[in-house]
Write a protein that holds these residues in place. Sequence first.
Motif, mmCIF file in Angstrom:
data_model
loop_
_atom_site.group_PDB
_atom_site.id
_atom_site.type_symbol
_atom_site.label_atom_id
_atom_site.label_comp_id
_atom_site.label_asym_id
_atom_site.label_seq_id
_atom_site.Cartn_x
_atom_site.Cartn_y
_atom_site.Cartn_z
ATOM 1 N N ALA A 299 -28.549 -26.086 67.316
ATOM 2 C CA ALA A 299 -29.365 -25.701 68.470
ATOM 3 C C ALA A 299 -29.067 -26.597 69.663
ATOM 4 N N LEU A 300 -28.866 -27.894 69.406
ATOM 5 C CA LEU A 300 -28.521 -28.806 70.498
ATOM 6 C C LEU A 300 -27.161 -28.464 71.098
ATOM 7 N N MET A 301 -26.213 -28.130 70.225
ATOM 8 C CA MET A 301 -24.880 -27.785 70.721
ATOM 9 C C MET A 301 -24.898 -26.514 71.560
ATOM 10 N N ALA A 302 -25.787 -25.589 71.183
ATOM 11 C CA ALA A 302 -25.853 -24.326 71.913
ATOM 12 C C ALA A 302 -26.689 -24.426 73.184
ATOM 13 N N SER A 303 -27.432 -25.542 73.326
ATOM 14 C CA SER A 303 -28.361 -25.636 74.451
ATOM 15 C C SER A 303 -27.697 -26.058 75.744
ATOM 16 N N SER A 304 -26.480 -26.587 75.671
ATOM 17 C CA SER A 304 -25.832 -27.081 76.882
ATOM 18 C C SER A 304 -24.327 -26.940 76.750
ATOM 19 N N LEU A 305 -23.683 -26.666 77.866
ATOM 20 C CA LEU A 305 -22.220 -26.615 77.904
ATOM 21 C C LEU A 305 -21.645 -27.888 78.505
ATOM 22 N N ASP A 306 -22.509 -28.875 78.722
ATOM 23 C CA ASP A 306 -22.056 -30.210 79.113
ATOM 24 C C ASP A 306 -21.827 -30.994 77.828
ATOM 25 N N TYR A 307 -20.570 -31.164 77.421
ATOM 26 C CA TYR A 307 -20.294 -31.686 76.087
ATOM 27 C C TYR A 307 -20.728 -33.148 75.945
ATOM 28 N N GLU A 308 -20.659 -33.935 77.002
ATOM 29 C CA GLU A 308 -21.084 -35.326 76.899
ATOM 30 C C GLU A 308 -22.593 -35.406 76.665
ATOM 31 N N GLN A 309 -23.334 -34.572 77.368
ATOM 32 C CA GLN A 309 -24.775 -34.524 77.147
ATOM 33 C C GLN A 309 -25.088 -34.040 75.738
ATOM 34 N N THR A 310 -24.349 -33.040 75.270
ATOM 35 C CA THR A 310 -24.566 -32.516 73.920
ATOM 36 C C THR A 310 -24.284 -33.569 72.863
ATOM 37 N N LEU A 311 -23.175 -34.297 73.004
ATOM 38 C CA LEU A 311 -22.834 -35.329 72.024
ATOM 39 C C LEU A 311 -23.875 -36.444 72.024
ATOM 40 N N ASN A 312 -24.416 -36.780 73.169
ATOM 41 C CA ASN A 312 -25.460 -37.800 73.224
ATOM 42 C C ASN A 312 -26.707 -37.337 72.488
ATOM 43 N N ARG A 313 -27.054 -36.054 72.629
ATOM 44 C CA ARG A 313 -28.222 -35.515 71.922
ATOM 45 C C ARG A 313 -27.995 -35.518 70.416
ATOM 46 N N ILE A 314 -26.784 -35.188 69.987
ATOM 47 C CA ILE A 314 -26.479 -35.183 68.549
ATOM 48 C C ILE A 314 -26.575 -36.592 67.993
ATOM 49 N N ALA A 315 -26.060 -37.570 68.741
ATOM 50 C CA ALA A 315 -26.130 -38.962 68.293
ATOM 51 C C ALA A 315 -27.588 -39.402 68.168
ATOM 52 N N ARG A 316 -28.432 -38.980 69.103
ATOM 53 C CA ARG A 316 -29.851 -39.335 69.035
ATOM 54 C C ARG A 316 -30.532 -38.651 67.850
ATOM 55 N N LEU A 317 -30.067 -37.472 67.507
ATOM 56 C CA LEU A 317 -30.609 -36.783 66.337
ATOM 57 C C LEU A 317 -30.258 -37.533 65.057
ATOM 58 N N ALA A 318 -29.091 -38.153 65.026
ATOM 59 C CA ALA A 318 -28.619 -38.842 63.817
ATOM 60 C C ALA A 318 -29.298 -40.189 63.606
ATOM 61 N N VAL A 319 -29.849 -40.789 64.656
ATOM 62 C CA VAL A 319 -30.468 -42.110 64.551
ATOM 63 C C VAL A 319 -31.986 -41.966 64.688
ATOM 64 N N PRO A 320 -32.779 -42.479 63.747
ATOM 65 C CA PRO A 320 -32.358 -43.203 62.538
ATOM 66 C C PRO A 320 -32.272 -42.332 61.299
ATOM 67 N N ARG A 321 -32.203 -41.011 61.457
ATOM 68 C CA ARG A 321 -32.236 -40.128 60.289
ATOM 69 C C ARG A 321 -31.068 -40.387 59.345
ATOM 70 N N LEU A 322 -29.867 -40.536 59.907
ATOM 71 C CA LEU A 322 -28.691 -40.750 59.066
ATOM 72 C C LEU A 322 -28.236 -42.201 59.062
ATOM 73 N N ALA A 323 -28.441 -42.902 60.157
ATOM 74 C CA ALA A 323 -27.893 -44.246 60.286
ATOM 75 C C ALA A 323 -28.667 -45.008 61.348
ATOM 76 N N ASP A 324 -28.372 -46.329 61.430
ATOM 77 C CA ASP A 324 -28.969 -47.155 62.477
ATOM 78 C C ASP A 324 -28.173 -47.063 63.778
ATOM 79 N N TRP A 325 -26.880 -46.768 63.653
ATOM 80 C CA TRP A 325 -25.989 -46.644 64.809
ATOM 81 C C TRP A 325 -25.256 -45.311 64.742
ATOM 82 N N CYS A 326 -24.983 -44.734 65.905
ATOM 83 C CA CYS A 326 -24.090 -43.573 65.980
ATOM 84 C C CYS A 326 -23.260 -43.718 67.245
ATOM 85 N N ASN A 327 -21.951 -43.633 67.086
ATOM 86 C CA ASN A 327 -21.031 -43.800 68.208
ATOM 87 C C ASN A 327 -20.025 -42.656 68.196
ATOM 88 N N VAL A 328 -19.929 -41.935 69.305
ATOM 89 C CA VAL A 328 -18.991 -40.823 69.432
ATOM 90 C C VAL A 328 -17.899 -41.245 70.413
#
Length: 696
Positions: A299-328
Amino acid sequence: MRNSSVVAALGVALVAALTLAGVPRVVDALVALAVIAGVLAAAAHERRALEGDRERFALIRGAALIADTELTVDEVVERMTELLTPGYASTCEIDLETTEAPAYRAHALTVPLRSRGRDLGTMRLTAAHRTYSRDELEFAQLLAGRVALALENAGLFARLERVETRLTAALDSLADAVTIQGPDGRLIYANPTAATSLGFATPQALIDTPPQAIVDAFESFTEAGAPLQLEHLPGRAILRGETPEPLVVRGVRRDTGEERWRVIKASPVPGGFVVNVIEDITDVKRAEHTQRFLAQAGALMASSLDYEQTLNRIARLAVPRLADWCNVTMPRGDHLQSVALVHVDPAMLELAHRYQERYPTPADAPGAVQLMAGKSLRVNDITDELLAAIVPDPEQRAAADRLGLRAFMAVPMMGAGGPIGSITFASAESGRSFSEDDLRLAEELGRRAGIAVENALLYRERSEIAATLQRGLLPDALPPIPGLRLSSLYRPAGAENLVGGDFYDAFPTDVGWMLLVGDVTGRGAAAAAETGQARHTLRTAGRLLSDPAAALEQLNQTLVDRRELTPCTVAVVHVTAQTTDVFCAGHPRPLLIRAGEPRAVGCFGPMLGAWSDSRWQPESLVLEPGDVLVLYTDGVTDAEGEDERFGDERLLEALRGATDAAGAVAAIDRALSAFQVGPQADDTAVLALDRPVSLA
């Protein structure tokens, strides 16, 4: 002793009576001796009776102790034989096969073994050194009752042991963890599955550990994410007299960071005990969370065509659910550039940004090369030796060490042509490790993120192409025409680009000015080529021939000669010093607004590209001061509202009262914006001109 006292008293009385009667002393002495002998004999008899009673009491007490002890049947027989021989009997035979009636002989006693109304066998006693009296048969029967009770208890104990053994074997073989709590809350049983799942080497090690210590080994949460305490567990609730529901618990081992999901169910049992059944649902929960996480990421990927903004949202989704840090990261020249870096602590995030600025990752670093080759990395124990191997420079290694990384996994972002970047997940303060399931989830996220980034880049490129095409298909700016004023509106359908199938133009001829609005089939980039051809053909032919009909014939022939059917509609207005000629080639007729009232003008003719022998005739007008002429495409009247099309009547109403070209275009734009519901279905083009009453 009471009998001997009575005999003594009677003897003394007799001696006294004889003395008073004057009996000779010899007789008196003999009587006295007889009395003494009687007293001694009575005392000896009483002593023997007392010793017999003591022996019987000892036998009864011994048999009772044997009955109260957890023994096997063979042990009961052995202990009873030791109790009765050789003191009370020379031999003791306990026969558990047959039951005989009571029998007395001077040197043998036979009594049945009976307990709780059931015959268990026979006990036979023989004595070589003593003679049994008849009343000892009754005692032997009493003793046999004690023996029978001991035998029955032994059988019950044996059956209980067999049941306990089978129950323990069954519980030990269960896939679910099972524990039993005593009334004080401590564990009295745990099966091997429980020990293994809770991190103990043996069930006994788990049983020996205090309950609070077991809980403290985990960082535990309810399914809603609330911290879990010992008193929240269902077993504790039952001990408090409550009836708890099954509890879903997420536990993270403090020493390893391993995450497990469990459902804990508790049931009371007689005696104040509690049975806990602990079902491991980690796989189910991980699959559930994986699908939910990927759905949210999608849903985050489909919400914006600005890929840098999308990747930042995905990284925020991953922390802290998957890890303490996320770096793209994505390749930029000779280095990997971070496009999204997330941590919950702003201070740590600032530290990481400074580290990246000072020590950018070279594109030819071993890890970067492996990732850009499409291979994932996973390390669950970042030791000092490993860090030294990865970061040889002591100063950089000290800076990296301040980030506190304990484990990481890095996956490529896969595009259609291969990796286009990477996503790194790292643990620090949580101490968690990454499993194969975590790596598979990260790789799937990398694939989806790569596709999203590639689509965003394609959209950006396509938008730039569309904008360039649109700029080439429409005039840079409407030219100034002496004595006339122009205004235009262009609204392409679809938010994905600026290229539509509608076009307009205004250019000079040898005898005046030619204005046109056209519409080709289709929209988007597919219609760009036909739009460009139609517009430039009409412009070239119009300027060379100064004849709108001839220009239409030229475009018609060009379209007819194409292999595929490519129809096109056009409205052309040729303004000269004397007249204004209006042509309609399959196109909606322009609207002339005079004195505020709009009406359609122009002769309707066939569309272009359909028939090679088509011809078009004009309607000639004389534009008066204050007149407004509006050319438009069918995207105006075909605009979709809640239940119907915009239509001709709404267009006429919108234009009623317009006094200049700009006002007419603005009125159409306002009316469409207010009426239209949902995405625009068709391209819209409007070109208006007016002859002002006076020019400022």
